[in-house]
Write a protein that holds these residues in place. Structure first.
Motif, short mmCIF file in Angstrom:
data_model
loop_
_atom_site.label_atom_id
_atom_site.label_comp_id
_atom_site.label_asym_id
_atom_site.label_seq_id
_atom_site.Cartn_x
_atom_site.Cartn_y
_atom_site.Cartn_z
N THR A 46 0.83 -1.19 0.00
CA THR A 46 0.00 0.00 0.00
C THR A 46 0.86 1.23 0.00
O THR A 46 2.04 1.18 0.29
N LYS A 47 0.27 2.35 -0.30
CA LYS A 47 1.03 3.60 -0.33
C LYS A 47 1.05 4.25 1.03
O LYS A 47 0.14 4.11 1.81
N SER A 48 2.12 5.01 1.31
CA SER A 48 2.37 5.52 2.65
C SER A 48 2.00 6.97 2.78
O SER A 48 2.85 7.81 2.92
N LEU A 49 0.72 7.29 2.75
CA LEU A 49 0.36 8.69 2.83
C LEU A 49 -0.79 8.89 3.77
O LEU A 49 -1.70 8.08 3.85
N ALA A 98 20.38 -3.35 0.39
CA ALA A 98 18.96 -3.06 0.56
C ALA A 98 18.11 -4.26 0.23
O ALA A 98 18.43 -5.05 -0.66
N GLU A 99 17.02 -4.38 0.94
CA GLU A 99 15.95 -5.29 0.56
C GLU A 99 14.78 -4.44 0.11
O GLU A 99 14.85 -3.22 0.08
N GLU A 100 13.69 -5.07 -0.24
CA GLU A 100 12.54 -4.32 -0.72
C GLU A 100 12.05 -3.36 0.34
O GLU A 100 11.98 -3.72 1.52
N PRO A 101 11.70 -2.11 -0.01
CA PRO A 101 11.20 -1.17 0.99
C PRO A 101 9.98 -1.72 1.70
O PRO A 101 9.20 -2.50 1.16
N ALA A 102 9.81 -1.26 2.94
CA ALA A 102 8.73 -1.79 3.77
C ALA A 102 7.37 -1.33 3.28
O ALA A 102 7.23 -0.31 2.62
N LEU A 127 11.76 8.34 0.94
CA LEU A 127 11.89 7.57 -0.29
C LEU A 127 12.43 6.17 -0.03
O LEU A 127 12.12 5.22 -0.75
N ALA A 128 13.24 6.03 1.03
CA ALA A 128 13.83 4.73 1.34
C ALA A 128 12.82 3.76 1.94
O ALA A 128 12.99 2.54 1.82
N VAL A 129 11.77 4.27 2.57
CA VAL A 129 10.83 3.39 3.27
C VAL A 129 9.46 3.33 2.60
O VAL A 129 8.51 2.80 3.16
N THR A 130 9.35 3.89 1.39
CA THR A 130 8.10 3.80 0.64
C THR A 130 8.34 3.06 -0.67
O THR A 130 9.48 2.83 -1.07
N ASP A 160 6.46 3.97 -6.40
CA ASP A 160 5.41 4.78 -7.00
C ASP A 160 4.68 5.65 -5.98
O ASP A 160 3.66 6.27 -6.30
N ALA A 161 5.18 5.73 -4.75
CA ALA A 161 4.51 6.56 -3.73
C ALA A 161 4.68 8.04 -4.08
O ALA A 161 5.79 8.50 -4.33
N PRO A 162 3.60 8.80 -4.11
CA PRO A 162 3.71 10.24 -4.37
C PRO A 162 4.54 10.93 -3.28
O PRO A 162 4.56 10.50 -2.13
N VAL A 163 5.22 11.99 -3.65
CA VAL A 163 6.08 12.73 -2.71
C VAL A 163 5.36 14.01 -2.27
O VAL A 163 5.05 14.86 -3.11
N PRO A 164 5.09 14.17 -0.99
CA PRO A 164 4.47 15.42 -0.51
C PRO A 164 5.33 16.63 -0.87
O PRO A 164 6.56 16.60 -0.72
#
Length: 310
Positions: A2-5, A32-36, A121-124, A127-131
């Motif tokens: 899911t997206k983190s917003l 790195a592994e896949e972001p959380a 950016l490291a934990v999303t 494709d997560a939008p950036v505030p």
């Protein structure tokens, strides 16, 4: 994923992130592994367990929170807009609510001087939008620090298992953070901003209610970065045991005359911590941490405030 917003805040703030292929961009971490996965945007802030609340002079300031990310199963990171200076520039503050033993997300800012945007950016997901607030604060901080590249540096975080540190309560060396012993806490906080100019710290271990200030009530710090944390000592490794401490991490803005108190607060289960990282800061502030037992008359807690000059 899911997206983190924090959806109802961010609809008007989202902006695309510009790309930069400059080879001089520095990587801050490897392996790195896949972001959380991130918090479900439809879930209200107050509905999550161990909820974090942001207040100013007793009034809710949830509107200052521009993004919320569930970095792992035991750690939630809150990004909030700080006060603007006379030119309208503002920082983004980072608050971390998590359990000792997991990855040290806050250390990436306090030790490697990552910007909040780089941590975000490291934990999303990609494709997560950036505030927009995160982007603006990043651009301002990078310019002030004189970096050769404005684009965010790649900041990778490895996968973590916070519960691994609790398989044996005596093995405190397993912990990246410090809720398992006073000696660990002192050692870890002593490494924050190591060697930085103007470094100062105040640490406290308390049974019951306690308050600490930075490092003395009369000290006010402009133009600095600050790392502050309250930690509920992990008093038992038994799965059926839990105690709770209420932690309040505050800064008081102003110098004489009218003062404004901004506090982040949460109830911390056994072994959990609340951490706020500020900077760069352009106005005079005082910092303090209050801890109070919730589930018993006397509970052990650790608190610390560390600052460095910008």
């Amino acid at each position: 994923m899911t997206k983190s917003l924090h959806s109802f805040i961010l609809l008007a703030l989202l902006a695309p992130l510009a790309c930069d292929d400059d080879a001089s961009v520095e990587a801050l971490a490897v392996d790195a592994e896949e972001p959380a996965a991130s918090v479900d945007a439809a879930q209200p802030l107050g509905a999550r367990s161990r909820a974090f609340e942001l207040h100013e002079d007793g009034r809710s300031r949830e509107d200052q929170i521009v993004a919320v990310v569930e970095a792992d199963a035991e750690t939630t990171i809150f990004f909030s807009r700080g006060e603007a200076d006379v030119d309208g520039h503002f920082p983004v503050d980072v608050t971390i609510l998590g359990r000792d033993g997991g990855f040290d997300y806050g250390g990436l800012i306090a030790s490697q001087q990552a910007t909040p945007l780089e941590l975000y950016l490291a934990v999303t997901t990609d494709d997560a939008p950036v505030p927009e607030a995160l982007q603006l604060a990043h651009d301002r901080q990078v310019a002030a620090e004189g970096r050769p590249a404005v684009a965010p540096r790649p900041l990778a975080v490895p996968g973590s298992d916070p519960l691994a540190a609790f398989e044996d309560i005596l093995h405190t060396d397993h912990s990246d953070f410090t809720c398992l012993s006073w000696a660990n806490f002192q050692s870890y906080m002593g490494s924050r901003f190591a060697g930085a100019p103007g470094r100062a710290q105040e640490l406290g271990s308390a049974t019951g209610s306690a308050t600490i200030y930075n490092p003395h009530p009369s000290y006010w710090y402009p133009d600095s970065h600050v790392d502050m944390v309250a930690c509920n000592y992990e008093s038992s490794s038994s799965p059926g045991y839990n105690d709770v401490i209420h932690a309040e991490l505050c800064h008081v803005r102003g110098l004489g005359g009218a003062l404004t108190t901004n506090c982040g607060q949460s109830d911390l289960d056994d072994g959990y911590y609340l951490r706020r990282i500020y900077g760069p800061i352009s106005e005079y502030r005082q910092y303090k941490i209050n801890v109070d037992p919730v589930s018993a008359a006397s509970l052990q807690s650790y608190s610390g405030i560390v600052k460095r000059d910008a």
